[in-house]
Design a protein around this motif. Structure first.
Motif, PDB file in Angstrom:
ATOM      1  N   GLU A 111     -25.674  -1.056  22.313  1.00 33.25           N
ATOM      2  CA  GLU A 111     -25.213  -0.855  20.934  1.00 33.25           C
ATOM      3  C   GLU A 111     -24.914  -2.198  20.275  1.00 33.25           C
ATOM      4  OE1 GLU A 111     -22.509   2.472  18.911  1.00 33.25           O
ATOM      5  OE2 GLU A 111     -21.332   1.014  20.038  1.00 33.25           O
TER       6      GLU A 111
ATOM      7  N   PHE B 146     -23.076  -0.685  10.863  1.00 31.97           N
ATOM      8  CA  PHE B 146     -23.205   0.752  11.140  1.00 31.97           C
ATOM      9  C   PHE B 146     -24.658   1.185  11.247  1.00 31.97           C
ATOM     10  CE2 PHE B 146     -24.517   3.194   7.406  1.00 31.97           C
ATOM     11  CZ  PHE B 146     -24.426   2.260   6.387  1.00 31.97           C
ATOM     12  N   ARG B 147     -25.581   0.398  10.693  1.00 32.90           N
ATOM     13  CA  ARG B 147     -27.011   0.733  10.850  1.00 32.90           C
ATOM     14  C   ARG B 147     -27.419   0.590  12.320  1.00 32.90           C
ATOM     15  NH1 ARG B 147     -28.056   3.861   6.816  1.00 32.90           N
ATOM     16  NH2 ARG B 147     -27.960   2.880   4.782  1.00 32.90           N
TER      17      ARG B 147
ATOM     18  N   LYS C 250     -25.419   1.035  14.804  1.00 35.04           N
ATOM     19  CA  LYS C 250     -24.823   2.185  15.504  1.00 35.04           C
ATOM     20  C   LYS C 250     -25.660   3.451  15.274  1.00 35.04           C
ATOM     21  CE  LYS C 250     -20.088   0.555  15.499  1.00 35.04           C
ATOM     22  NZ  LYS C 250     -18.693   0.803  15.253  1.00 35.04           N
ATOM     23  N   GLN C 251     -26.166   3.598  14.042  1.00 37.43           N
ATOM     24  CA  GLN C 251     -27.011   4.766  13.758  1.00 37.43           C
ATOM     25  C   GLN C 251     -28.288   4.730  14.615  1.00 37.43           C
ATOM     26  OE1 GLN C 251     -27.344   4.271   9.425  1.00 37.43           O
ATOM     27  NE2 GLN C 251     -26.497   6.354   9.195  1.00 37.43           N
TER      28      GLN C 251
ATOM     29  N   TYR D  74     -28.628   3.251  17.498  1.00 38.22           N
ATOM     30  CA  TYR D  74     -28.263   3.511  18.893  1.00 38.22           C
ATOM     31  C   TYR D  74     -28.130   5.019  19.147  1.00 38.22           C
ATOM     32  CZ  TYR D  74     -25.900   2.979  23.375  1.00 38.22           C
ATOM     33  OH  TYR D  74     -25.581   3.048  24.711  1.00 38.22           O
ATOM     34  N   LYS D  75     -27.419   5.688  18.247  1.00 35.10           N
ATOM     35  CA  LYS D  75     -27.197   7.124  18.414  1.00 35.10           C
ATOM     36  C   LYS D  75     -28.526   7.894  18.329  1.00 35.10           C
ATOM     37  CE  LYS D  75     -24.268  10.804  16.730  1.00 35.10           C
ATOM     38  NZ  LYS D  75     -23.473  11.324  15.663  1.00 35.10           N
ATOM     39  N   ALA D  76     -29.353   7.511  17.368  1.00 39.72           N
ATOM     40  CA  ALA D  76     -30.625   8.236  17.191  1.00 39.72           C
ATOM     41  C   ALA D  76     -31.548   8.049  18.403  1.00 39.72           C
ATOM     42  CB  ALA D  76     -31.322   7.741  15.922  1.00 39.72           C
TER      43      ALA D  76
ATOM     44  N   ILE E 201     -35.939   9.303  12.166  1.00 38.81           N
ATOM     45  CA  ILE E 201     -34.528   8.893  11.986  1.00 38.81           C
ATOM     46  C   ILE E 201     -34.226   8.964  10.496  1.00 38.81           C
ATOM     47  CG2 ILE E 201     -32.781   7.159  12.601  1.00 38.81           C
ATOM     48  CD1 ILE E 201     -34.652   6.086  14.712  1.00 38.81           C
TER      49      ILE E 201
ATOM     50  N   GLU F 132     -31.683   9.680   8.841  1.00 40.36           N
ATOM     51  CA  GLU F 132     -30.422   9.169   8.285  1.00 40.36           C
ATOM     52  C   GLU F 132     -30.589   7.739   7.772  1.00 40.36           C
ATOM     53  OE1 GLU F 132     -31.091  10.258  11.291  1.00 40.36           O
ATOM     54  OE2 GLU F 132     -29.622   9.630  12.796  1.00 40.36           O
ATOM     55  N   LEU F 133     -31.698   7.103   8.129  1.00 37.59           N
ATOM     56  CA  LEU F 133     -31.993   5.788   7.556  1.00 37.59           C
ATOM     57  C   LEU F 133     -32.883   5.997   6.324  1.00 37.59           C
ATOM     58  CD1 LEU F 133     -32.935   3.824  10.829  1.00 37.59           C
ATOM     59  CD2 LEU F 133     -30.689   3.992   9.726  1.00 37.59           C
TER      60      LEU F 133
ATOM     61  N   LYS G 116     -21.937   7.489  24.623  1.00 34.07           N
ATOM     62  CA  LYS G 116     -22.428   7.552  23.239  1.00 34.07           C
ATOM     63  C   LYS G 116     -23.953   7.702  23.187  1.00 34.07           C
ATOM     64  CE  LYS G 116     -19.909   3.912  21.998  1.00 34.07           C
ATOM     65  NZ  LYS G 116     -19.547   2.752  21.198  1.00 34.07           N
TER      66      LYS G 116
END
Ligand code: SF4
Length: 350
Positions: A15, A30-31, A33-34, A36-38, A50, A52-53, A189
């Motif tokens: 991350e 936070f991008r 982090k996004q 990493y999560k995706a 993805i 959310e981007l 995570k």
């Protein structure tokens, strides 16, 4: 002609590394982090998924990076439900992973090197020699790709999944990348696979056993033993000349097991070589007082290998001697033999 990929691979980054990567693109932390999560939790391997981007950011990402360069070259399906994956890495090299469904849990067997330098005389991978180490990202990509192929992208396996580093390669000869891959696989995570469900196997590089014992995030440890005397083991696993059987057993006795943890000893059964009652008695004595279990693995013969499988009556007799001596001993059921996916058969040959 094969085109070499030069894109930056994001699968394999932590991350923190993805936050830094986002920063190099002028994006907020936070991008990262996004991403990493995706990638790890969502197991999304395509930027277009993805959502959310923003679309412009996804287009910029596509221009400079890819999530992973690993691709499925071929899947072999066994009658018993096992699947063998021939995977192509970014430089065109090939490795294999195996998915093994079982009643209560599924197992994925993954590789950590292209080929292997250890030279075990009962193993097909040894015939390749070492081509190169795999990166942490390449190691993790096998898990993500297999899970997505079996269950669908982002869908959790219904009974959870066990991971075993028992495919191609010797884990402790690629120690740093293997341990980085373990941390990525175990991260809450991300893929969130408990270290208790991950087993790292070694042919017995004793100094690394001590390093492994000190790891904060530490999977289960399995030792490929294969023999009970120094001479016999050196014939089967040549590194035993340098890291002797006595040293190996001493390192195992020193290994700090956590509550309810056991060491696993893998013992491939070779007809007339290491499967006598005397071998079983010696093995029981070697493991006396150790919190350990033994997996007896019927050998999977191949024309290139000079061994036959032990008859089942022999393996049962071997098991009886160990069990009577108080050593929990199990016989590994061969899986995926019809697709060359069984233990010792992986050789990335089409
Ligand atoms: Fe390498 Fe494991 Fe095969 Fe031995 S058994 S040659 S360590 S892959």
């Amino acid at each position: 002609m094969l085109q070499l990929r030069r894109m930056e691979a994001l699968l394999g980054k932590t991350e923190v590394e993805l936050i830094e990567f986002a920063r190099t693109l002028g994006e907020a932390p936070f991008r990262g982090k996004q991403l990493y999560k995706a990638i790890y939790q969502g197991r999304r391997l395509c930027f277009d998924d993805i959502t959310e981007l923003s679309k412009p950011l996804r287009e910029r990402l596509k221009a400079v990076a890819e999530i992973t360069a690993t691709r499925i070259a071929k899947v072999f399906y066994s009658n018993d439900g096992t699947r063998r994956y021939l995977l192509q890495l970014g430089d065109g090299k090939e490795v294999e992973a195996v998915y093994i469904p079982e009643m209560r849990r599924d197992t994925i067997c993954i590789s950590c090197q292209v080929g292997c330098s250890v030279g075990c005389t009962f193993c097909m991978t040894a015939q390749l020699g070492l081509v190169r180490n795999m990166t942490a990202g390449e190691i993790v990509s096998q898990v993500v790709i297999v899970l997505n192929e079996v269950y669908g992208a982002g869908v959790s396996p219904p009974h959870g999944v066990n991971l075993v580093y028992m495919g191609m390669g010797e884990s402790f000869l690629n120690y740093q990348e293997v341990m980085k891959s373990v941390r990525l696989l175990a991260d809450d995570k991300g893929l969130s696979i408990s270290p208790k469900r991950i087993t790292v196997s070694t042919a017995g590089l004793t100094p690394r056993i001590a390093d492994f014992a000190r790891e904060e995030i530490r999977p289960r440890l399995a030792i490929s033993l294969a023999a009970t005397t120094q001479a016999e083991r050196t014939t089967l696993i040549p590194i035993n000349r340098k890291f002797t059987l006595d040293e190996l057993i001493a390192a195992c006795r020193d290994y700090p097991l956590s509550e309810r943890e056991k060491l696993t000893f893998e013992y491939v059964c070779l007809d007339g070589i290491n499967d006598s009652d005397e071998d079983a008695g010696r093995l029981a004595r070697l493991l006396k007082g150790m919190r350990a279990k033994v997996n007896l693995i019927p050998h999977n013969p191949a024309p290139e290998l000079p061994y036959r499988a032990s008859p089942m009556e022999r393996i049962l007799s071997f098991q009886r001697i160990l069990v009577d001596a108080g050593v929990p001993t199990f016989i590994r059921r061969p899986r995926g033999q019809d697709i060359s996916a069984a233990c010792g058969q992986l050789a990335a040959r089409r």
